[in-house]
Each structure stands twice: as structure tokens, then as C-alpha cells.
Design an enzyme around this catalytic site. Structure first.
Site, PDB file in Angstrom:
ATOM      1  CG  HIS A 121       3.215 -27.499 -39.202  1.00 39.68           C
ATOM      2  ND1 HIS A 121       3.847 -28.672 -38.881  1.00 39.68           N
ATOM      3  CD2 HIS A 121       4.154 -26.700 -39.782  1.00 39.68           C
ATOM      4  CE1 HIS A 121       5.121 -28.594 -39.259  1.00 39.68           C
ATOM      5  NE2 HIS A 121       5.335 -27.416 -39.799  1.00 39.68           N
ATOM      6  CG  MET A 135       2.460 -24.161 -45.357  1.00 40.93           C
ATOM      7  SD  MET A 135       1.783 -25.780 -45.743  1.00 40.93           S
ATOM      8  CE  MET A 135       1.845 -25.765 -47.535  1.00 40.93           C
ATOM      9  CB  SER A 136       6.108 -23.250 -39.853  1.00 40.20           C
ATOM     10  OG  SER A 136       7.374 -23.090 -40.458  1.00 40.20           O
ATOM     11  CE1 TYR A 178       0.713 -29.596 -41.842  1.00 38.76           C
ATOM     12  CE2 TYR A 178       1.815 -27.526 -42.333  1.00 38.76           C
ATOM     13  CZ  TYR A 178       1.872 -28.887 -42.059  1.00 38.76           C
ATOM     14  OH  TYR A 178       3.080 -29.518 -42.002  1.00 38.76           O
ATOM     15  CD  GLU A 179       0.661 -30.993 -37.481  1.00 41.46           C
ATOM     16  OE1 GLU A 179       0.867 -32.159 -37.154  1.00 41.46           O
ATOM     17  OE2 GLU A 179       1.350 -30.033 -37.081  1.00 41.46           O
ATOM     18  CG  ASN A 213       9.050 -26.382 -53.042  1.00 34.48           C
ATOM     19  OD1 ASN A 213       9.227 -26.543 -51.821  1.00 34.48           O
ATOM     20  ND2 ASN A 213       8.100 -25.615 -53.523  1.00 34.48           N
ATOM     21  CB  ALA A 265      10.859 -26.956 -45.673  1.00 36.55           C
ATOM     22  CG  HIS A 291      10.826 -32.748 -37.696  1.00 36.09           C
ATOM     23  ND1 HIS A 291      12.086 -32.275 -37.478  1.00 36.09           N
ATOM     24  CD2 HIS A 291      10.436 -32.253 -38.872  1.00 36.09           C
ATOM     25  CE1 HIS A 291      12.447 -31.511 -38.488  1.00 36.09           C
ATOM     26  NE2 HIS A 291      11.462 -31.475 -39.358  1.00 36.09           N
ATOM     27  CG  HIS A 309       5.286 -33.725 -47.665  1.00 37.61           C
ATOM     28  ND1 HIS A 309       5.778 -32.560 -47.101  1.00 37.61           N
ATOM     29  CD2 HIS A 309       5.453 -34.682 -46.720  1.00 37.61           C
ATOM     30  CE1 HIS A 309       6.212 -32.814 -45.877  1.00 37.61           C
ATOM     31  NE2 HIS A 309       6.037 -34.093 -45.623  1.00 37.61           N
ATOM     32  CB  SER A 364      11.735 -30.163 -43.886  1.00 35.53           C
ATOM     33  OG  SER A 364      10.558 -30.698 -43.350  1.00 35.53           O
TER      34      SER A 364
HETATM   35  N1  HPA Z   1       4.696 -23.554 -50.265  1.00 33.40           N
HETATM   36  C1  HPA Z   1       4.355 -23.532 -48.959  1.00 33.40           C
HETATM   37  N2  HPA Z   1       5.028 -24.177 -48.023  1.00 33.40           N
HETATM   38  C2  HPA Z   1       6.121 -24.867 -48.403  1.00 33.40           C
HETATM   39  C3  HPA Z   1       6.530 -24.929 -49.739  1.00 33.40           C
HETATM   40  C4  HPA Z   1       5.778 -24.228 -50.723  1.00 33.40           C
HETATM   41  O1  HPA Z   1       6.078 -24.239 -51.945  1.00 33.40           O
HETATM   42  N3  HPA Z   1       7.645 -25.700 -49.768  1.00 33.40           N
HETATM   43  C5  HPA Z   1       7.904 -26.082 -48.486  1.00 33.40           C
HETATM   44  N4  HPA Z   1       6.981 -25.589 -47.661  1.00 33.40           N
END
Ligand code: HPA
Length: 283
Positions: A82, A211-212, A84-85, A235, A112, A60, A247, A29
């Protein structure tokens, strides 16, 4: 069931395109706008390549895009699997192995991330100097470390190549963007962190959390690829800002800075030139 091999996917890829780029870009992202700047030669949906994962995160497309970015031949992964998926690590990192077999020498991973460093602001970009793998798993875990031919005990003293990282900083200067530099800590997700976790990660030396990327970087190093990575800080990490994380906020910041992300990748591709491969780290 016979495992699907990255070599077979690379053969398919060679049959589907005549391009032979040495540089691959994985779009997270904040970087999804890059294909709009490309002279596209071929789009290949992941569904056409055996072993490639379905892509679940919006924004994506789940395809490989071959073409030129600033005149440089590239292969772009638009979308990644990912952890987490629910995918096993083998699947999360499958495409990296396939790209290595295809002949890629250099890999730029983008993502991201939440800003842990208190000097970071949403919309900043950070070149990864190193990482902390806090995912609870290592992608090389297994009876053959993901490949019977490659080394299991891979040295990670310098995951992110200094020369490629210097190119990213040059790309930043050319785009008049101040690039941050720092340590990316990877968690498995999919929850965001608690404020206590973010304080702990800061003390551990993290500048950003996401997370990647880390598992892909590890597998790429095992395959002998040069790796660089770039985060879009979407963020402030949990507890550092005044509002709860969402998100939607991640996607909103990614959308706001998408032209900057694309400029950075464009400039990087322009400055890039292939080097002699250092070769696979074989047993
Ligand atoms: N934490 C984990 N993964 C993320 C974040 C976050 O604050 N922002 C974007 N991906």
C-alpha cells in the site's frame, strides 16, 4: 543503484512454476479466503521474487499462489503493497508490471472499502464502474512513465472492462449475492476520512472509499491488461454510522463475509475464459 525490473521478476516466476495462467486475482480484505478453495500448485513468497514488496497488513501472507480455482488456472496475489506503508508508487505497482510481463491478460483487483453511498451496508459487495484518483499521485508520473516502452498518456475512459464486470455480476447472481455497482474513490490513507471529506466525496460522485486498487488499475491499463475490480464494503464511511471507524471493524466484517467473497471469486473464475490479448499500449 540499478532499478529492479519487472521483467526479471517475471523470468524468475517462469522458472519457479510451469503454470501459465491468463487471469490474476489480487486479494484484499474480505477475499482472503479464496486460496482455501484452490487446488494449489505452487506458493511463492514475495521474498523470493526480486522487487516484490514486503507485506505489512495482517490477514495476507505476502505470496503468489498458482493453481486452479473452479478449474481455471489462476495466479493469486495474497497481499499487496500500500502507498500508506511508505512505498513509492513504483513499488506499489511493481507486481502488476511483473504479472503483465509474466503473461497475464486479465486482472481482478479486490479490496476493502468504506461505504459512501447511503444505500450500502457493511458486508455488501460493489463492482467498480469507475474510479476517482484522490491519492494525490499518479503511478505513471516519472521520466519514463514506469516503462520506456509503454505509453505515458494512457486513456482511462473505460478502466474497468464491461465484459469482465458483467462476469462479476453473473458470478453474483450465481452466488445469490446482490452486487452493488459504483465509483471507488482512492485516498492515500492511512487515516480514515473525516465526515466532511466523506460528504465531499459523495458530492464528487463516489460510492465507496478505499486506499488501494486505483494505482494498480492504472498501471494494468498501461500494460494493456483487461481489469475488473470488486470492493467488500466493510464499514460505513466516517460520519455515516454511529461508531468511530477502526481497522478491527474492517477485519471483523471481512471475516464475517469471507465465504461470500470466496464464492464470488470462485464463480467468477468458473465463468472466465481468456480472450485474445488486445496487446500492450505501446508508444
Ligand atoms: N476508508 C478508507 N479505506 C477503507 C475504509 C474507509 O472507510 N474501509 C476500508 N478501507
Amino acid at each position: 543503484m540499478k532499478p529492479i525490473s519487472p521483467t526479471a521478476a517475471a523470468v524468475q516466476l517462469r522458472q519457479l512454476s510451469r503454470s501459465r495462467p491468463t487471469l490474476a486475482l489480487v486479494l484484499g480484505s474480505g477475499f482472503h479466503h479464496a486460496p482455501a478453495r484452490m487446488a494449489i500448485e505452487r506458493r511463492i513468497p514475495y521474498a523470493k521474487l526480486s522487487g516484490f514488496p514486503p507485506v505489512g497488513v495482517s490477514g495476507h501472507t505476502g505470496e503468489l499462489i498458482l493453481g486452479r480455482l473452479s478449474g481455471t488456472s489462476v495466479i493469486v496475489m495474497s497481499g499487496r503493497a500500500h502507498f500508506y506503508e511508505g512505498h513509492p508508487m513504483e513499488r506499489v505497482t511493481f507486481a502488476i508490471r511483473a504479472l503483465a510481463e509474466f503473461g497475464i491478460q486479465d486482472l481482478l483487483l479486490t479490496n476493502a472499502a468504506g461505504g459512501v453511498n447511503r444505500n450500502f451496508r457493511p458486508g455488501d459487495f460493489m463492482v467498480l464502474s469507475d474510479h476517482i484518483n484522490f491519492m494525490g499521485v499518479n503511478p505513471l508520473r516519472g521520466s519514463d512513465a514506469g516503462s520506456p516502452l509503454l505509453q505515458r498518456f494512457v486513456d482511462l475512459t473505460q478502466v474497468y472492462d464491461p465484459k469482465l464486470s458483467a462476469l462479476l455480476h453473473r458470478a453474483g447472481r450465481a452466488a445469490r449475492v446482490k452486487l452493488r455497482r459504483g465509483v471507488y474513490l482512492a485516498v492515500s490513507g492511512p487515516t480514515y476520512e473525516t465526515p466532511a471529506e466523506v460528504r465531499a466525496y459523495a458530492r464528487l460522485g463516489a460510492d465507496a472509499v478505499g486506499m488501494s486498487t486505483v494505482s494498480e488499475a492504472i498501471v494494468a491499463r498501461q500494460c494493456g491488461l483487461r481489469v475488473a475490480a470488486l470492493s467488500c464494503i466493510t464499514n460505513l464511511a466516517a460520519g455515516l454510522g454511529s461508531s468511530p471507524l477502526s481497522h478491527a471493524e474492517v477485519l471483523a466484517t471481512a471475516g464475517r463475509v469471507k465465504a461470500v467473497g470466496a464464492n464470488l471469486l470462485e464463480n467468477f473464475s468458473k465463468l472466465y475464459s481468456p480472450t485474445r490479448p488486445e496487446g500492450k499500449i505501446t508508444k
